[in-house]
Design an enzyme around this catalytic site. Structure first.
Site, short mmCIF file in Angstrom:
data_model
loop_
_atom_site.label_atom_id
_atom_site.label_comp_id
_atom_site.label_asym_id
_atom_site.label_seq_id
_atom_site.Cartn_x
_atom_site.Cartn_y
_atom_site.Cartn_z
N GLU A 147 -4.68 8.51 8.54
CA GLU A 147 -4.44 9.36 7.36
C GLU A 147 -2.95 9.53 7.05
O GLU A 147 -2.17 10.01 7.88
CB GLU A 147 -5.11 10.72 7.47
N SER A 148 -2.60 9.15 5.84
CA SER A 148 -1.19 9.00 5.46
C SER A 148 -0.42 10.31 5.40
O SER A 148 0.81 10.29 5.52
CB SER A 148 -1.10 8.31 4.10
N CYS A 176 0.84 -1.20 0.00
CA CYS A 176 0.00 0.00 0.00
C CYS A 176 0.88 1.26 0.00
O CYS A 176 1.66 1.47 0.94
CB CYS A 176 -0.91 0.00 1.23
N LYS A 206 -10.76 -7.92 6.52
CA LYS A 206 -10.26 -7.20 7.69
C LYS A 206 -10.76 -7.82 8.98
O LYS A 206 -11.93 -8.18 9.09
CB LYS A 206 -10.71 -5.74 7.63
N VAL A 218 -5.57 1.40 5.94
CA VAL A 218 -4.21 1.58 6.47
C VAL A 218 -3.64 2.83 5.82
O VAL A 218 -4.07 3.19 4.72
CB VAL A 218 -3.31 0.36 6.20
#
Lengths: 254, 254
Positions: B89-90, B35, B62, B75
């Site tokens: 939140e990336s 990811c 999940k 993720v």
């Protein structure tokens, strides 16, 4: 007395000359009177008491020079340092204003509390904004409306459940989330006057199904600094009607 | 030696028990090995030398308990303070890591420079990422090829243009934008090995039309802390082939 100057100035459009650079220590916010995203910046500047000059932009006939302020041609854009500094994005500008004016900081200082406020805003906004957009776009197609109402009601149920106290700030005073999510709720409030079949009432909006939210909306609406940065109900509703007819609405009520 | 423990641990899925809370002094990152969004958090933790425990989550099956970590079940999720704190939140997690580990700060301290880095990431990522997923669509639907290939060329033209020096940080060293953008660009590199007539070249990626970006990519790829947080090309390409075929193998290469 409001610190926002020019909030109801006429919208600039294609062919209009660019404004001179803001003078030293002047903050300029490029806005559109009925844009909920731009209203976030106005509310934050108002509550923080930052003297600001507001210039409204016609979003259907944008001046060419405006793309040098915001490469997407959107509002809001914050301009300062005599035009040398430009900041865009409605959830980013407020945090930046807290960084450069820390004495009136609204976000928590604690890193975890601060990040949770930002994530909460994103969570609420991610549901409310598209839900409102769906209803608004379906206004001309009544047969589609009822299914769009479901997403609004779902968004409001979530918003009610996420409101644990008087405010989303988690304290006894409104905070970052309260100020920035308010415009989205106000837009739905305006819808209640436009659509007879709308599932939420105008009186004590959003109504007895959402007791905490109703109290919250009333409290935020009553804050003078928020009111100074917001359009009145009659102007808001009127502008939506013009939009629905396909008529220009940026200067509605002026 | 990497500070990331478990970056190649087997995926946990529905039915697997919830892990024990992370130990004091350790952060945990919920991840999926391929990811690009989760990889941002891994890279940032790696570069900042934060001891981290990585748990990989199956994104189609999940575990129920995972929704108590992340309400959307996505993720990355950062978990720390012995499981009492969660951040999602990336693009938000890295800034939070800079706030709680300021001694290894990557973002600029100056408010304006900091906000410009965040906006620059949004801008470039907002183009290269959808363009990449557009290519994925085009692989499944060849009618879209011409359009989607044009989109990714445009996105990379723009990324090249916005790279005015060696790095997007504007300094002689990589920064926030460089580290967080890298995973999205790496995905296009993987695609270049598989997709016929792909407009970006696998050799000296992305190729001679993007001289600064090609140099940039090579530099980022060579950073040990970035490599430790990233999957090697053979694993990435292998996963991507399966993914395009509709059968992603989250444990590919293990």
């Amino acid at each position: 007395m409001s610190v926002l100057e020019g909030i109801n100035s006429k919208a600039l459009k294609t062919g209009d000359l660019p404004p001179p650079s803001p003078s030293p220590n002047t903050f300029r916010i490029y806005s559109m009177r009925f844009c909920p995203a731009a209203q976030r910046a106005l509310i934050y500047a108002s509550v923080k008491k930052i003297p600001s000059e507001v210039i409204n932009i016609n979003l259907q006939q944008k001046p060419d020079w405006y793309f040098t302020k915001n490469y997407k041609g959107q509002v809001p854009t914050l301009e300062h340092a005599e035009g040398k500094k430009l900041v865009i994005e409605s959830a980013v500008i407020p945090e930046y204003l807290d960084d450069i004016f820390p004495e009136t900081k609204i976000l928590p200082s604690d890193p975890y509390e601060k990040v949770q406020q930002k994530l909460l805003l994103e969570r609420l906004s991610d549901q409310l904004t598209p839900a409102f957009g769906r209803v608004f776009r379906a206004i001309k197609n009544p047969e589609e409306l009822k299914e769009k109402f479901e997403s609004i009601l779902k968004a409001f149920e979530e918003a009610e459940s996420l409101l644990e106290g008087a405010f989303y700030s988690g304290t006894s005073s409104p905070g970052f989330v309260d100020y920035l999510i308010y415009p989205s709720f106000q837009r739905v409030y305006w819808l209640t006057f436009l659509l007879e079949i709308f599932p939420l009432p105008s009186d004590n909006f959003p109504g007895p199904g959402y007791p905490k939210l109703s109290q919250w909306f009333k409290a935020i609406t009553a804050i003078p600094e928020v009111a100074a940065a917001s359009q009145s109900t009659e102007n808001g509703v009127g502008s939506c009607k013009e939009y629905m007819k396909g008529l220009p609405y940026f200067d509605y009520g002026l | 030696m990497t500070v990331l423990a478990g970056v190649n641990s087997k995926i946990v899925k529905n039915g697997d028990p919830a892990p024990a809370p992370p130990a004091a002094g350790t952060i945990r990152i919920y991840n999926m090995r391929f990811c690009p969004w989760a990889q941002r958090a891994l890279i940032y933790a790696s570069v900042k030398n934060i001891p981290s425990d990585v748990i990989n989550v199956h994104l189609q099956e999940k575990p129920d308990w995972y929704f108590s970590k992340h309400y959307k079940g996505q993720v990355p999720t950062l978990e720390h303070d012995e499981g009492k704190k969660h951040v999602i939140e990336s693009a938000v997690i890295p800034e939070y890591l800079d706030d709680i580990y300021p001694e290894t700060r990557i973002l600029p301290t100056d408010p304006y420079e900091k906000v410009q880095q965040k906006l620059l990431l949004d801008r470039i990522s907002g183009q290269v990422s959808p363009a990449f997923y557009g290519v994925v669509q085009a692989v499944k639907n060849p009618d879209l090829r011409e359009e989607k290939f044009a989109d990714i060329k445009k996105a990379y033209d723009n990324a090249e243009q916005l790279l005015t020096g060696d790095f997007y940080s504007g300094t002689s060293k990589p920064g926030f934008v460089d580290y967080l953008l890298y995973p999205n660009i790496q995905r296009a590199y993987w695609a270049a090995h598989i997709v016929p007539d792909f407009p970006l070249e696998a050799e000296s990626f992305p190729g001679p039309n993007y001289p600064r970006l090609s140099k940039w990519y090579k530099a980022l790829e060579s950073i040990p802390e970035v490599a430790a947080a990233s999957q090697p090309t053979e694993n990435g390409v292998g996963f991507f082939k399966d993914y395009l075929g509709g059968s992603p193998n989250y444990d590919y290469g293990l």
